[in-house]
Design an enzyme around this catalytic site. Structure first.
Site, PDB file in Angstrom:
ATOM      1  N   GLU A  14      77.480 -29.206  53.689  1.00  3.79           N
ATOM      2  CA  GLU A  14      77.954 -30.578  53.820  1.00  3.79           C
ATOM      3  C   GLU A  14      79.095 -30.879  52.843  1.00  3.79           C
ATOM      4  OE1 GLU A  14      73.352 -30.835  54.140  1.00  3.79           O
ATOM      5  OE2 GLU A  14      74.887 -29.442  53.379  1.00  3.79           O
ATOM      6  N   THR A  47      55.611   7.681  66.906  1.00  2.00           N
ATOM      7  CA  THR A  47      56.632   7.471  65.884  1.00  2.00           C
ATOM      8  C   THR A  47      56.978   8.727  65.095  1.00  2.00           C
ATOM      9  OG1 THR A  47      54.955   6.814  64.264  1.00  2.00           O
ATOM     10  CG2 THR A  47      55.944   5.072  65.617  1.00  2.00           C
ATOM     11  N   SER A  54      60.171  12.645  61.994  1.00  2.00           N
ATOM     12  CA  SER A  54      60.497  11.444  62.757  1.00  2.00           C
ATOM     13  C   SER A  54      61.998  11.198  62.888  1.00  2.00           C
ATOM     14  CB  SER A  54      59.862  10.215  62.093  1.00  2.00           C
ATOM     15  OG  SER A  54      60.355  10.032  60.783  1.00  2.00           O
ATOM     16  N   ARG A 105      67.907  -5.031  58.454  1.00  2.00           N
ATOM     17  CA  ARG A 105      67.662  -4.869  57.022  1.00  2.00           C
ATOM     18  C   ARG A 105      68.537  -5.827  56.224  1.00  2.00           C
ATOM     19  NH1 ARG A 105      67.900   1.502  55.173  1.00  2.00           N
ATOM     20  NH2 ARG A 105      66.080   2.246  56.341  1.00  2.00           N
ATOM     21  N   THR A 129      55.532   7.102  53.277  1.00  2.00           N
ATOM     22  CA  THR A 129      56.886   7.252  53.804  1.00  2.00           C
ATOM     23  C   THR A 129      57.818   7.812  52.745  1.00  2.00           C
ATOM     24  OG1 THR A 129      56.560   5.435  55.356  1.00  2.00           O
ATOM     25  CG2 THR A 129      58.828   5.993  54.808  1.00  2.00           C
ATOM     26  N   ASP A 160      59.673  11.151  53.765  1.00  2.00           N
ATOM     27  CA  ASP A 160      61.075  11.015  54.168  1.00  2.00           C
ATOM     28  C   ASP A 160      62.038  10.769  53.012  1.00  2.00           C
ATOM     29  OD1 ASP A 160      60.161  11.250  56.774  1.00  2.00           O
ATOM     30  OD2 ASP A 160      60.033   9.081  57.081  1.00  2.00           O
ATOM     31  N   LEU A 191      66.308   3.128  51.745  1.00  2.46           N
ATOM     32  CA  LEU A 191      66.006   1.747  52.136  1.00  2.46           C
ATOM     33  C   LEU A 191      67.124   0.780  51.754  1.00  2.46           C
ATOM     34  CD1 LEU A 191      62.187   1.184  51.597  1.00  2.46           C
ATOM     35  CD2 LEU A 191      63.416   1.921  53.641  1.00  2.46           C
ATOM     36  N   ARG A 242      73.380   0.577  54.867  1.00  4.31           N
ATOM     37  CA  ARG A 242      74.538   1.467  54.789  1.00  4.31           C
ATOM     38  C   ARG A 242      75.372   1.490  56.059  1.00  4.31           C
ATOM     39  NH1 ARG A 242      70.185   4.079  53.336  1.00  4.31           N
ATOM     40  NH2 ARG A 242      70.179   5.455  55.141  1.00  4.31           N
ATOM     41  N   GLY A 278      54.934   3.746  57.351  1.00  2.00           N
ATOM     42  CA  GLY A 278      54.222   4.672  58.213  1.00  2.00           C
ATOM     43  C   GLY A 278      53.058   4.010  58.908  1.00  2.00           C
TER      44      GLY A 278
END
Length: 366
Positions: free
Chosen positions: A55, A164, A171, A187, A199, A203, A207, A210, A298
């Site tokens: 505003e 999955t 995965s 994200r 996870t 992996d 997180l 990118r 996971g």
């Protein structure tokens, strides 16, 4: 009550608000358009906490032309002092003729009081134009204000038969590049991204955002009940990660010191069976100003979040493939009767590259 022109101007205000999709946290996304004699004379959108509200920016652009004009605002103007002065004061000082608002602010510090002050100042105030669209844009903020917890969106990449990962945990990658980039866009809009220690072990994800432009990185949250995380894990790189554990491991003090040196924080939230209290974690994240929580975990943590009724929405990327007897999306017990199944409501379905993106919501949410 509202004209076609009113709808057009509020749509413009909502588009402006959307420009703050990834930057305004913990504040809501707000846009404002000032119109005089059917012409836009000022507009603005809130960019980030501590900077001018929509505003104020719109009124500054309008200048003297704001006198007697109509302001279209996507969220009720604030009536309290935070990092900035109340927007209601600026609107009253501009001597507007009318203010049209999409929705009331659920913040208890506002919650209708801003509208009443405007009316008390002689301004014609109307509320409810494109309310649902405004609610969707700030669904996380509404959740935090109303329920004291973030809006939790669980992202899953899976095959058409709901798998999955392969039995060995592989995965990457079930879905295509377009779906992965789209996942990074989700994200980016979140205030925080949550995963589990399983996870991280399997992996070693970063997180971070990118694959799409990002003005800021969301907070990374790791659920690690037994405090097993390796300080070299990529999810800790760069600091800022919040690690939630449940047990006081023998090396807790020394390891905590190492993580603190990395710029990370460790909190203890003990729950049942030696697990992190997930409901308490959501409350803690809300206390820290987290509006939207994006989950990439996971099947075990997914199952726990669903069982604890911590999930509001599923963001599913479905690949045109079958994986057979592989790992599913969530560790949930089979119901004894169909009536006990987890019911969902379709929200949207869209093709992303070669994959489908499905948004499905748990019922009876805000």
């Amino acid at each position: 009550m509202f004209t076609a022109a009113d709808h057009d101007f509020m749509q413009r205000a909502l588009r402006l608000a959307h420009l703050g999709l990834t930057t305004t946290t913990p504040n809501p996304r707000v846009g404002c358009v000032v119109v005089r004699d059917g012409t836009i004379v000022g507009e603005g959108w809130h960019r980030r906490a501590g900077e001018p509200h929509a505003e104020v920016l719109a009124l500054a652009q309008a200048g003297e032309r704001a006198r007697g004009a109509t302001a279209y605002v996507t969220l009720e103007p604030c009536n309290h002092h935070g990092r900035t002065a109340p927007c209601v004061d600026a609107l009253l000082a501009a001597q507007l003729g009318q203010v049209i608002v999409a929705m009331e602010d659920p913040n208890p510090a506002v919650n209708g009081q801003g509208l009443e002050r405007l009316r008390g100042g002689g301004i014609d105030v109307r509320c409810g134009l494109l309310q649902q669209e405004a609610h969707e844009l700030n669904i996380g903020f509404v959740s935090r204000m109303v329920r004291g917890r973030p809006w939790v969106r669980m992202k899953v990449a899976m095959s058409l038969d709901g798998r999955t990962a392969l039995p060995d945990g592989t995965s990457q990658w079930i879905t295509g590049e377009a779906a992965r980039a789209d996942g990074h866009a989700w994200r980016a809009r979140a205030c925080a991204v949550l995963t589990g220690i399983g996870t991280v072990k399997d992996d070693d994800p970063q997180l971070t955002v990118r694959h799409v432009p990002a003005a800021r990185q969301p907070l990374r949250v790791l659920v690690d009940s037994r405090f097993e995380v390796d300080p070299a894990a990529r999810v800790l790189a760069g600091g800022g990660t919040l690690v939630a554990c449940a047990l006081a491991a023998p090396d807790r003090a020394a390891k905590t010191a190492v993580l603190q040196e990395l710029g990370c924080e460790v909190i203890t939230l003990p729950g049942a069976r030696g697990k992190v209290d997930l409901v308490a974690l959501l409350r803690e994240l809300a206390r820290r100003g987290i509006n939207e929580l994006h989950v990439e975990a996971g099947y075990r943590l997914n199952g726990s979040l669903l069982r604890e009724q911590c999930v509001d929405e599923l963001l599913l990327y479905v690949a045109p493939a079958l994986l057979g007897n592989a790992i599913g999306m969530a560790d949930l017990p089979a119901p004894d009767e169909l009536e006990q199944r987890v019911a969902l409501q379709w929200h949207s379905v869209e093709r992303i590259g070669d994959d489908l993106r499905i948004l499905a919501r748990l019922p009876e949410r805000i």
